[in-house]
Design an enzyme around this catalytic site. Structure first.
Site, PDB file in Angstrom:
ATOM      1  N   THR A 291       2.721  -1.320   9.036  1.00 51.96           N
ATOM      2  CA  THR A 291       3.272  -2.393  10.022  1.00 51.96           C
ATOM      3  C   THR A 291       3.280  -3.842   9.516  1.00 51.96           C
ATOM      4  OG1 THR A 291       0.837  -2.933  10.617  1.00 51.96           O
ATOM      5  CG2 THR A 291       1.926  -0.978  11.623  1.00 51.96           C
TER       6      THR A 291
ATOM      7  N   CYS B 285       2.931  -3.328   3.996  1.00 55.58           N
ATOM      8  CA  CYS B 285       2.301  -2.188   4.397  1.00 55.58           C
ATOM      9  C   CYS B 285       2.858  -1.521   5.536  1.00 55.58           C
ATOM     10  CB  CYS B 285       0.733  -2.357   4.941  1.00 55.58           C
ATOM     11  SG  CYS B 285       0.593  -3.721   6.140  1.00 55.58           S
TER      12      CYS B 285
ATOM     13  N   ASP C   8       0.903  -1.159  -0.035  1.00 53.94           N
ATOM     14  CA  ASP C   8      -0.049   0.092  -0.148  1.00 53.94           C
ATOM     15  C   ASP C   8       1.159   1.324  -0.038  1.00 53.94           C
ATOM     16  OD1 ASP C   8       0.958   0.308   2.614  1.00 53.94           O
ATOM     17  OD2 ASP C   8      -0.886   0.166   3.440  1.00 53.94           O
TER      18      ASP C   8
ATOM     19  N   HIS D  84       8.664 -24.475   9.235  1.00 53.37           N
ATOM     20  CA  HIS D  84       7.524 -25.230  10.137  1.00 53.37           C
ATOM     21  C   HIS D  84       6.214 -24.836   9.763  1.00 53.37           C
ATOM     22  CE1 HIS D  84       9.879 -25.162  14.366  1.00 53.37           C
ATOM     23  NE2 HIS D  84      10.844 -25.415  13.062  1.00 53.37           N
TER      24      HIS D  84
ATOM     25  N   HIS E 293       5.528 -31.141  11.122  1.00 53.80           N
ATOM     26  CA  HIS E 293       5.082 -29.877  10.706  1.00 53.80           C
ATOM     27  C   HIS E 293       4.229 -30.311   9.479  1.00 53.80           C
ATOM     28  CE1 HIS E 293       8.159 -28.116  13.011  1.00 53.80           C
ATOM     29  NE2 HIS E 293       8.989 -28.839  12.280  1.00 53.80           N
TER      30      HIS E 293
HETATM   31  C1  RB5 Z   1      -1.654   2.896   6.657  1.00 51.27           C
HETATM   32  O1  RB5 Z   1      -1.674   4.105   7.409  1.00 51.27           O
HETATM   33  C2  RB5 Z   1      -1.586   1.718   7.568  1.00 51.27           C
HETATM   34  O2  RB5 Z   1      -2.549   1.697   8.285  1.00 51.27           O
HETATM   35  C3  RB5 Z   1      -1.291   0.356   6.890  1.00 51.27           C
HETATM   36  O3  RB5 Z   1      -0.320   0.557   5.993  1.00 51.27           O
HETATM   37  C4  RB5 Z   1      -0.932  -0.917   7.663  1.00 51.27           C
HETATM   38  O4  RB5 Z   1       0.108  -0.572   8.829  1.00 51.27           O
HETATM   39  C5  RB5 Z   1      -2.116  -1.606   8.399  1.00 51.27           C
HETATM   40  O5  RB5 Z   1      -2.061  -2.536   9.021  1.00 51.27           O
END
Ligand code: RB5
Length: 152
Positions: free
Chosen positions: A67, A65, A8, A98, A134
C-alpha cells in the site's frame, strides 16, 4: 542524484521496474532489496533507505510496499525524514514544492508501473518552493522531532 530504493515482498516487482527507469533519467540508484517474493518486514527496508538519506549517502529515497502506508509510517519515525505517500501526479509535485519531502513512498498494489514512473519523474525533478511560508512550515515540522522526542 544518488537515489536509495527499497521494497518489501509486496513491492519488489515495482521497485525492480523503477530501478532501470530512474537510471535512464540519469540518476545513480542504490538498491537495498527485497529481491524476491519471500515475506519480509517493511520497517527493515525503510530503515536502510532512510539511513542513507539522513547520512547524506543518498540525496533522496524511494520506498515501495503493498500500500505504501507501512513504509510511510516507518520512514516518518526516523528524524530528518519527510516521507510522502503519493499515488497521483498532483501530489508528487506538491509534496516536493510544499513539504520538501526527501523520501517517496508508493504502493505496488495501488498503482500501475506507468503512473509510478510519472510520479517518480515529477517528484525527482521538482524543487522545493523558495516561498517563506513553506520553509517556515517545514521548519516547524522539524521542531516537532525534538519537541516530541521522549528523553529518559
Ligand atoms: C504486506 O502484506 C503488506 O502489509 C505491506 O506490503 C504494506 O502494504 C504495509 O503497509
Amino acid at each position: 542524484m544518488k537515489i536509495a530504493i527499497g521494497a518489501d515482498h509486496a513491492g519488489y516487482r515495482l521497485k525492480d521496474e523503477l530501478v532501470g527507469f530512474i537510471q535512464s533519467l540519469g540518476h545513480e540508484v542504490k538498491d537495498f532489496g527485497a529481491f524476491g517474493p519471500e515475506s519480509v518486514d517493511y520497517p527493515d527496508y525503510a530503515s536502510e533507505v532512510c539511513g542513507q538519506v539522513v547520512s547524506g549517502e543518498a540525496d533522496k529515497g524511494i520506498l515501495i510496499c503493498g500500500t505504501g502506508i507501512g513504509m510511510t509510517i516507518a520512514a516518518n519515525k526516523i528524524p530528518g525524514i519527510r516521507c510522502a505517500l503519493v499515488h497521483d501526479l498532483f501530489s508528487a509535485k506538491a509534496t516536493r514544492e510544499h513539504n520538501d519531502s526527501n523520501v517517496l513512498s508508493l504502493g505496488e498494489r495501488v498503482i500501475g508501473p506507468g503512473v509510478a514512473q510519472e510520479i517518480v519523474k515529477i517528484w525527482l525533478e521538482t524543487e522545493f518552493s523558495q516561498g517563506e511560508r513553506h520553509k517556515n512550515r517545514v521548519n516547524k515540522v522539524k521542531q516537532l522531532e525534538e519537541k516530541h522526542t521522549l528523553h529518559p
